[in-house]
Design a protein around this motif. Structure first.
Motif, short mmCIF file in Angstrom:
data_model
loop_
_atom_site.label_atom_id
_atom_site.label_comp_id
_atom_site.label_asym_id
_atom_site.label_seq_id
_atom_site.Cartn_x
_atom_site.Cartn_y
_atom_site.Cartn_z
N TRP A 28 0.82 -1.21 0.00
CA TRP A 28 0.00 0.00 0.00
C TRP A 28 0.86 1.26 0.00
O TRP A 28 0.59 2.21 -0.75
CB TRP A 28 -0.90 -0.03 1.24
N ARG A 32 1.13 4.11 -2.79
CA ARG A 32 0.89 5.50 -2.41
C ARG A 32 1.96 6.42 -2.98
O ARG A 32 1.67 7.49 -3.53
CB ARG A 32 0.87 5.63 -0.89
N ALA A 130 -8.37 0.49 2.61
CA ALA A 130 -7.09 0.92 2.04
C ALA A 130 -7.07 0.87 0.53
O ALA A 130 -6.38 1.68 -0.11
CB ALA A 130 -5.96 0.05 2.61
N PHE A 131 -7.85 -0.04 -0.07
CA PHE A 131 -7.75 -0.23 -1.51
C PHE A 131 -9.06 0.06 -2.25
O PHE A 131 -9.19 -0.31 -3.41
CB PHE A 131 -7.30 -1.66 -1.81
N PHE A 136 -8.93 5.60 -2.42
CA PHE A 136 -7.47 5.61 -2.54
C PHE A 136 -7.00 6.77 -3.41
O PHE A 136 -6.11 7.53 -3.04
CB PHE A 136 -6.99 4.28 -3.12
N TRP A 375 -7.90 -3.95 -5.56
CA TRP A 375 -6.54 -3.69 -6.03
C TRP A 375 -6.48 -3.65 -7.55
O TRP A 375 -5.89 -2.76 -8.16
CB TRP A 375 -5.63 -4.78 -5.49
#
Length: 588
Positions: A28, A32, A130-131, A136, A375
């Protein structure tokens, strides 16, 4: 069972899950950083960065630099920008500063999950959040909403903390106050939270569940005390600098006036609110008794906020969904893990006992598969394999190459970042609505002439018709910008034939024919390739036969910019169906 025993009874995260989390976090973080240097730069980012730059130059927001956002984020980012050079790459480095903010949001998701559900629920909810592609990508951008989301989520984490104490309520109020000082969209979030709390209290009354009203009032008082600190500090700061009127107009009045024509779909909002309320009742009535009130508040806050965005909010943009996705991730993770916990606790037969051994792994596999799909969607949508920041950085580079630090430029929202804007108001939907209704002056032309702006944004779609006509007539495209100049003659021109033209902005200009400077006579006086032109009417006659003669800002040629021809008029607006399709792709 007291709170300590309840926490001890919650499912713990295994060592295998922790190890996997570190691997996922490393991936991640790498994505980023790659996204910060490759994902396309949004116009909101340069607008925020321009305001931050104004802070570093001693300019007062809302008075010297226009802004329609609350000021806390820009104030906190100013010291970082102050130590960085005025460079096209600065926006990329500033993007790195918001990565810790998003990491903090994921930690807050874990904390909320641990308080409201279980630690494992919070753990997997953070992985899911997070994804999420839209979440994101939007949080990759340098925008005030990054800090806003941090304050909001940590405020919820403090509010839902167990046990509920006045200290926790104070911190929750302080964090919510920070969210308000960062973005006034916090008012909608707090209204949804208050409505959800009131609904849950009505459920408790309907089921004759005892409510500790006195304790609740004490907690509310502590929270209200913390809530007032940061907004009052911001107000006091601007009042001390005699700019309270500017703060009020920029953060409240401008946004309200721009939205005044919008008729909210109140009936549609109420219809969906009733549906959500019924779902919240079932969540409260038939859910697990442990923390069911808090879970109902969490569910109803997220659902009613989404309903309000689509029905009541005047301008729907991607960053408005940043507070929703973490809460939605919590609810998804809780749903997937709920059956696993129940069957693992109470199998009713040998067959179910066998099945219960596989259910937790099935839930974990489902969440892992969901993260995998996120993802892939993220990679396909972001196209991080190619650098998409080039146009925005080139715009800044060309502006810095052609202008001096004390000069002004004509742009839309501050895309040039490191130069003051000749036109005061940001040319965005709210502003254009007010200009079209005569509530704001359409004075870009007058301000550009008064401030001698020799550079303008190379964009013909977002300016008003009057401004666009002026730019088309008096500026020539030069890459991502326009520079002062105009076409004198298209095609072949005999030597000595005088051409009359007028210049609204005085500067040093050069006469160019097919990329080469030409000599001639200007107003009866010989001139060698370039000369200083005052504002007004002039005559020029080339000393030799030329073709496609233009007069161009001399500095643009010295900076080796490629001068183009005037832009064509923009096409008609998109059809609503095309807009809806693009909006759906943007958000989901």
């Amino acid at each position: 069972m007291d709170d300590a025993e309840a926490r001890a009874a919650r499912p713990h995260i295994s060592g295998f899950e922790r190890s996997g989390a570190w691997i996922v976090f490393a991936v991640w973080l790498a994505m980023r950083v790659i996204g910060a240097f490759r994902y396309r730069i949004d116009s909101d980012e340069t607008q925020h960065l321009h305001v931050v730059w104004g802070w570093t130059r001693g300019l007062m927001p809302y008075r010297d630099v226009f802004d329609n956002h609350a000021p806390l984020f820009q104030m906190l980012m100013a010291p970082l920008l102050w130590i960085l050079p005025e460079s096209p790459e600065t926006i990329l480095w500033m993007r790195l500063a918001v990565i810790p903010m998003h990491a903090a949001c994921l930690w807050a998701v874990y904390l909320i999950g641990g308080s409201v559900f279980t630690r494992r629920t919070g753990f997997y909810a953070a992985l899911i959040a997070a994804f999420v592609p839209s979440y994101f990508l939007c949080s990759t951008e340098f925008r005030t909403d990054d800090l806003w989301n941090v304050f909001w989520l940590f405020g919820l984490a403090a509010l839902f903390n167990r046990p509920s104490t006045r200290r926790a309520a104070f911190w929750a109020g302080l964090l919510f106050g920070g969210a308000l000082a960062t973005s006034l969209k916090t008012t909608l979030l707090l209204a949804c939270l208050a409505g959800a709390s009131a609904l849950c209290a009505s459920f408790a009354l309907a089921t004759r569940t005892p409510i500790e009203w006195k304790r609740g009032l004490r907690l509310f008082g502590a929270g209200a005390g913390g809530f007032a600190i940061l907004p009052c500090a911001v107000i006091a700061y601007f009042a001390a600098r005699h700019n309270l009127d500017g703060l009020y107009y920029g953060t409240i009045r401008h946004n309200v006036l721009g939205s005044s024509h919008f008729a909210p779909a109140t009936r549609r909002f109420l219809k969906w609110a009733v549906v959500i309320g019924v779902a919240a009742w079932f969540c409260y009535r038939f859910g697990a008794k442990d923390r069911r009130a808090v879970r109902t508040v969490l569910f109803f806050t997220a659902a009613i906020y989404l309903d309000a965005l689509f029905t009541l909010w005047p301008l729907l943009e991607r960053e408005h969904f940043l507070p929703f996705f973490p809460l939605a991730s919590l609810l998804v993770a809780a749903f997937l893990l709920r059956g696993a916990r129940r069957e693992q606790k109470a199998p009713v037969s040998a067959r179910l006992a066998t099945w219960s051994r596989f259910t937790p792994w099935a839930a974990v596999a489902a969440i892992t598969l969901l993260v995998g799909f996120e993802w892939k969607a993220l990679y396909d949508d972001a196209q991080l394999g190619t650098d998409q920041t080039g146009p925005a950085r080139e715009l800044i580079r060309e502006t810095l190459a052609v202008t001096d630090p004390d000069e002004s430029v004509v742009d839309l929202k501050g895309e040039t970042v490191f130069r003051r804007r000749a036109n005061f108001y940001a040319e965005e939907p709210l502003t254009r609505r007010m200009e079209s209704r005569g509530e704001l002056p359409d004075d870009t032309v007058e301000r550009a002439v008064a401030q001698r702006a020799v550079v303008a944004r190379n964009d013909s779609r977002s300016f008003t018709d009057r401004s666009r006509a002026f730019l088309d007539a008096n500026y020539l495209p030069a890459g991502e910008i326009r520079v002062a100049g105009k076409v004198l003659h298209r095609g072949k021109l005999p030597a000595g034939e005088a051409l009359a033209f007028s210049i609204p902005i005085p500067a040093d200009y050069a006469f160019v024919s097919r990329g080469r400077k030409v000599n001639g006579t200007l107003d009866g006086m010989p001139v060698s390739q370039s000369a200083h032109l005052t504002a007004g009417a002039h005559q020029f006659a080339s000393a030799a036969t030329t073709a496609d003669l233009r007069v161009v800002l001399a500095r643009a040629l010295q900076a080796h910019l490629v001068i183009g021809w005037p832009m064509e008029r923009p096409q008609s607006k998109q059809s609503p169906s095309a807009f809806d399709a693009r909006l759906h792709k943007l958000l989901f």
